[in-house]
Write a protein that holds these residues in place. Sequence first.
Motif: not given
Length: 498
Positions: A130-138
């Motif tokens: 989830s952290y990686q997904t949020c980072t990629n989106t940001a």
Amino acid sequence: MWIWMSASCCLIVDAAHGDQGPSRLSSDLCPLGPTMISTESVLESGDQPYIPLQPLNNSHLPGKATPTAVFMDTGSPKVTANGVHDIEDRILRITGYYGYNPGYSSHRREDGSESHAETPGSETSGESRSYQTCTNTALKVLGGLLMVLCVSSSWVGTTQVVKLTFQSFSCPFFISWFSSNWNILFFPIYYSGHVVTTREKQTPIQKFRECSKLFGEDGMTLKLFVKRTAPFSILWTLTSYLYLLALKKLTATDVSALYCCHKAFVFLLSWIVLKDRFMGVRIVAAIMAITGIVMMAYADGFHGDSFVGVALAVGSASTSALYKVLFKMFLGSANLGEVAHFLSTMGFFNLIFISCVPLILYFTKVEYWGSLSSLPWGYMCGLAGLWLVFNILVHVGVVLTYPILISIGTLLSVPGNAAVDVLKHEVIFSVVRLAATCIICLGFLLLLLPEEWDSVTLRFLANIADKKSEEHGEELTESSVHTRSRSRANGTVSIPLA
């Protein structure tokens, strides 16, 4: 001796798993016959751990006494490299007993320790994902915002450099032809980025042949080259040429605002030709774009350079819309490499077949530029470079970030040109022109709405209404609780009415 040790091992396994009888033991685990199981194959070479024996409650041989001797394990289970912990795991791994997996013996399955051991790891992996997904989106959003600034800046710079070039060199078709030739550099730039970002090593010819499948399974032939490239190259040249002619008649702000009407024309052509979904809000946006065009033409009266400039800008937007609809119809599934290949091919077509047009205009004195040394090469190379950067950002940005951000970048060129016109050229805009520009920009924004915008908006409003009702219910509950507490403190009792 061999038979006794094999039977002991079988009794150990049977005791650990609670086997159902000696027949299962003798048939599945210990097939005593011409081939016998040696201790080396069971215990693996070099390992001699203690064997923990437990009382056999459910398994015993007929006519034999149940053994009661127990050998206690004096040390912790020995862990090997393959994840096997003790002798029971080793035997079950060799025999494949009941679909055994290494490291999951019977005593560990009984106390359930493995399920508890996996829970923290699974939670950690879920949090990391989830952290990686949020980072990629940001990162994608930040990259999109940077792309918006680059797209708008490159388009504003292109428009303003054209205005500067016209001060010393007024040959719009030659400038358009010269700038279109720079599209040849599109595929070399793409190949350079492809080599840097991927490990796959292909020669430029191999990559060019791979991307040429856009023209068919047999690759690019002379017939397909002319048939597929000629219409798009002509539309491309007309779009840029009409845009430059409009800049000779109008300000950069007016031309960039009128060019934004191409989005409405794309919708109308897609609805008619490609049978896209009908959307009422986009029809409203198209009407607003047409209204802005009429107001722009009416600003100085339907005569003179203003009306001609508006007609040229609208013509540029129309040819651009036709180019995009045809591109979507014939080459809609093309990837970035194929698009780079196609644009470079258009550059070659422009250099080979359209080079005769500037020569004809030169000899007919329509566009006479004099000697080549007198041309403003600095402005022309800057203009061609900015135009190439704009096209690269538009095509690459659609792949790297959200396409709506690229459209917003094109729209932001209108206020950017307005700021340059006011600060540098001291242009004074009339109220009618400002109103027309605002209406066209608003229609452009309406065209950016997704197809499911109405249902998404209704769900959003419903969620807001539900949250407000829940908050109101919580407030009523809290107020009733406080009222009851005060009444009890005063010695009164509230009796509910039936």
